[in-house]
Scaffold this active site. Structure first.
Site, PDB file in Angstrom:
ATOM      1  N   GLU A  52      -7.329  41.579  31.211  1.00  0.00           N
ATOM      2  CA  GLU A  52      -6.718  42.897  31.229  1.00  0.00           C
ATOM      3  C   GLU A  52      -6.431  43.383  29.822  1.00  0.00           C
ATOM      4  O   GLU A  52      -6.196  42.585  28.911  1.00  0.00           O
ATOM      5  CB  GLU A  52      -5.406  42.839  32.028  1.00  0.00           C
ATOM      6  N   CYS A  92      -3.200  46.929  23.708  1.00  0.00           N
ATOM      7  CA  CYS A  92      -2.826  45.519  23.770  1.00  0.00           C
ATOM      8  C   CYS A  92      -4.002  44.790  24.410  1.00  0.00           C
ATOM      9  O   CYS A  92      -4.369  45.109  25.548  1.00  0.00           O
ATOM     10  CB  CYS A  92      -1.563  45.403  24.622  1.00  0.00           C
ATOM     11  N   CYS A 146      -4.402  31.280  30.037  1.00  0.00           N
ATOM     12  CA  CYS A 146      -3.708  30.775  28.849  1.00  0.00           C
ATOM     13  C   CYS A 146      -3.265  29.349  29.128  1.00  0.00           C
ATOM     14  O   CYS A 146      -2.859  29.022  30.237  1.00  0.00           O
ATOM     15  CB  CYS A 146      -2.484  31.641  28.551  1.00  0.00           C
ATOM     16  N   CYS A 175       3.985  28.793  29.255  1.00  0.00           N
ATOM     17  CA  CYS A 175       5.363  29.298  29.234  1.00  0.00           C
ATOM     18  C   CYS A 175       5.709  29.698  30.680  1.00  0.00           C
ATOM     19  O   CYS A 175       4.992  30.504  31.287  1.00  0.00           O
ATOM     20  CB  CYS A 175       5.471  30.510  28.312  1.00  0.00           C
ATOM     21  N   CYS A 227       5.987  33.453  32.017  1.00  0.00           N
ATOM     22  CA  CYS A 227       4.876  34.373  31.790  1.00  0.00           C
ATOM     23  C   CYS A 227       3.834  34.222  32.891  1.00  0.00           C
ATOM     24  O   CYS A 227       3.406  33.106  33.198  1.00  0.00           O
ATOM     25  CB  CYS A 227       4.246  34.073  30.426  1.00  0.00           C
ATOM     26  N   CYS A 234       4.841  43.244  29.404  1.00  0.00           N
ATOM     27  CA  CYS A 234       4.698  41.939  28.764  1.00  0.00           C
ATOM     28  C   CYS A 234       4.888  40.817  29.781  1.00  0.00           C
ATOM     29  O   CYS A 234       5.853  40.811  30.535  1.00  0.00           O
ATOM     30  CB  CYS A 234       5.747  41.747  27.685  1.00  0.00           C
TER      31      CYS A 234
HETATM   32  N1  SAH Z   1       0.412  34.165  23.633  1.00  0.00           N
HETATM   33  C1  SAH Z   1       0.853  35.193  22.757  1.00  0.00           C
HETATM   34  C2  SAH Z   1       0.484  36.591  23.182  1.00  0.00           C
HETATM   35  C3  SAH Z   1       0.641  36.954  24.651  1.00  0.00           C
HETATM   36  S1  SAH Z   1       2.250  37.109  25.321  1.00  0.00           S
HETATM   37  C4  SAH Z   1       2.350  35.084  22.544  1.00  0.00           C
HETATM   38  O1  SAH Z   1       2.962  34.249  23.189  1.00  0.00           O
HETATM   39  O2  SAH Z   1       2.889  35.782  21.702  1.00  0.00           O
HETATM   40  C5  SAH Z   1       2.893  38.655  24.790  1.00  0.00           C
HETATM   41  C6  SAH Z   1       4.407  38.699  24.747  1.00  0.00           C
HETATM   42  O3  SAH Z   1       4.992  38.830  26.059  1.00  0.00           O
HETATM   43  C7  SAH Z   1       5.020  37.458  24.170  1.00  0.00           C
HETATM   44  O4  SAH Z   1       6.059  37.777  23.311  1.00  0.00           O
HETATM   45  C8  SAH Z   1       5.536  36.762  25.402  1.00  0.00           C
HETATM   46  O5  SAH Z   1       6.499  35.818  25.110  1.00  0.00           O
HETATM   47  C9  SAH Z   1       6.075  37.928  26.187  1.00  0.00           C
HETATM   48  N2  SAH Z   1       6.318  37.625  27.588  1.00  0.00           N
HETATM   49  C10 SAH Z   1       5.703  36.701  28.350  1.00  0.00           C
HETATM   50  N3  SAH Z   1       6.189  36.722  29.603  1.00  0.00           N
HETATM   51  C11 SAH Z   1       7.139  37.692  29.639  1.00  0.00           C
HETATM   52  C12 SAH Z   1       7.977  38.219  30.663  1.00  0.00           C
HETATM   53  N4  SAH Z   1       7.929  37.748  31.904  1.00  0.00           N
HETATM   54  N5  SAH Z   1       8.823  39.220  30.337  1.00  0.00           N
HETATM   55  C13 SAH Z   1       8.846  39.723  29.085  1.00  0.00           C
HETATM   56  N6  SAH Z   1       8.068  39.282  28.082  1.00  0.00           N
HETATM   57  C14 SAH Z   1       7.230  38.271  28.350  1.00  0.00           C
END
Ligand code: SAH
Length: 340
Positions: free
Chosen positions: A73, A86, A93, A97, A100, A315
């Site tokens: 996406e 973006c 991935c 985390c 996410c 995000c």
């Molecule tokens: N892997 C990279 C880029 C993708 S994530 C990274 O971790 O930076 C993009 C952003 O969204 C990151 O800051 C991530 O921590 C945040 N993110 C992930 N899950 C989220 C959620 N459920 N709510 C808000 N932000 C989130």
């Protein structure tokens, strides 16, 4: 393949495919035979599988199907003074985390340079259709950019050299892969660095961002400091505020101390809902209080305006659905809204 063609022909192909981001079939200023040949040698790497609009057309999430059926996406966002896309760097991935959606689904494969660049080319074209100019690219979609380093950097070079996007308008967001940050410091392109911090002590960060066990905060912050010293770019920290987890006074204090030391700007994102994580985001009044606390402590912080929550484009909500779900979801592309 363009050998023997006149110079203006080469320019037409370049202008059409790269500058305007069109498909070969749309280049009606070329002879039909040449269009067919181009389609064979340079087929589009991405096919639109679905597209959704939110924020009155200012946020557009596109689900792309890759040549092997994988799904990724990207999200195009129009703001008053700028337009940002973006983009994804991996299908899935591996960073795991828990909060996410992409992390919950696991890793599928790396994207190629072409697949990364094409997301930008197509976004640029879509922006132009709404009379907007694509100004910024953030590598914050699905995947961990620094876990696909060579292709990421191949894409950055092409965006810079071929599409003329300034490196200062490109931002790489990482979970904190220290060797990747160190490599970035040796590159000629001074891109912005964003670190998804979410916790400013190792115990909590180990739990929220598993890669912290490999690259703990001390090493991560040292690599960030060296990057800043080498490039002079602004560093930002992303912090998804999770109710009762990382929104306490002590968290604000630790974060403020770190942000001040690294002169980092803090982006606060109230946690967006994902299917696999039971905790919810910090409610708005406490998000504001957390931001005020950071400011009082001398750190720069803003609350990121959430884009596309209702279409799962915010995000951490990017998780391409399995192919079988796709067909009914294709929504009509709305006519572009004219904005001056
Ligand atoms: N892997 C990279 C880029 C993708 S994530 C990274 O971790 O930076 C993009 C952003 O969204 C990151 O800051 C991530 O921590 C945040 N993110 C992930 N899950 C989220 C959620 N459920 N709510 C808000 N932000 C989130």
């Amino acid at each position: 393949m363009l050998v023997g063609h006149p110079r203006y022909r080469v320019d037409q192909v370049w202008e059409g495919l790269y500058v305007q981001g069109k498909d070969p079939a749309e280049l009606t200023n070329l002879p039909k035979v040449l269009r067919g040949q181009l389609d064979e040698v340079a087929p589009a790497a991405l096919r639109v599988a679905a597209q959704q609009h939110a924020d009155r057309g200012d946020t557009i999430k596109t689900l792309w199907e890759l040549h092997d059926g994988r799904l990724i996406e990207s999200v195009l966002m129009h703001y008053p003074g700028r337009t940002t896309v973006c983009v994804s760097t991996q299908a899935g991935c591996a960073m795991a985390c828990g909060f996410c959606a992409t992390g919950q689904a696991g890793f599928e494969r790396h994207l190629s340079v072409g697949e990364i660049v094409e997301q930008v080319v197509r976004a640029r074209r879509s922006a132009a259709d709404s009379e907007r100019r694509l100004s910024n690219v953030v590598f914050m979609g699905m995947g961990e950019p620094l876990a696909n380093y060579d292709r990421l950097w191949g894409a950055i070079r092409r965006l810079h050299v071929d599409l003329g996007l300034s490196a200062r308008h490109l931002t790489v967001s990482t979970v904190g892969i220290v060797p990747g940050i160190r490599r970035m410091a040796t590159e000629p392109e001074p891109v912005n660095l964003a670190v998804s911090l979410h916790a400013a002590d190792d115990e909590l960060r180990d739990a929220l961002v598993p890669v912290n066990r490999r690259y703990p905060l001390r090493e991560l912050t040292a690599a960030c400091e060296d990057y800043l010293a080498a490039k002079g770019r602004r560093l930002s920290f992303e912090w998804a505020l999770i109710d009762g987890v990382n929104d306490r006074t002590i968290d604000a204090e630790r974060l403020a101390a770190l942000a001040r030391r690294l002169r980092a700007h803090v982006n606060l994102i109230p946690l967006n809902a994902t299917p696999g994580y039971p905790t919810t985001g910090t409610p708005p009044e406490r998000v504001a209080a957390f931001r005020d606390r950071l400011e009082d402590l001398g750190a720069n912080a803003t609350v990121r305006r959430n884009r596309g929550n209702d279409i799962d484009a915010a995000c951490g909500q990017l998780a391409a659905r399995p192919r079988t779900d796709l067909q009914p979801q294709v929504t009509e592309v709305q006519p572009p809204t004219r904005r001056l």
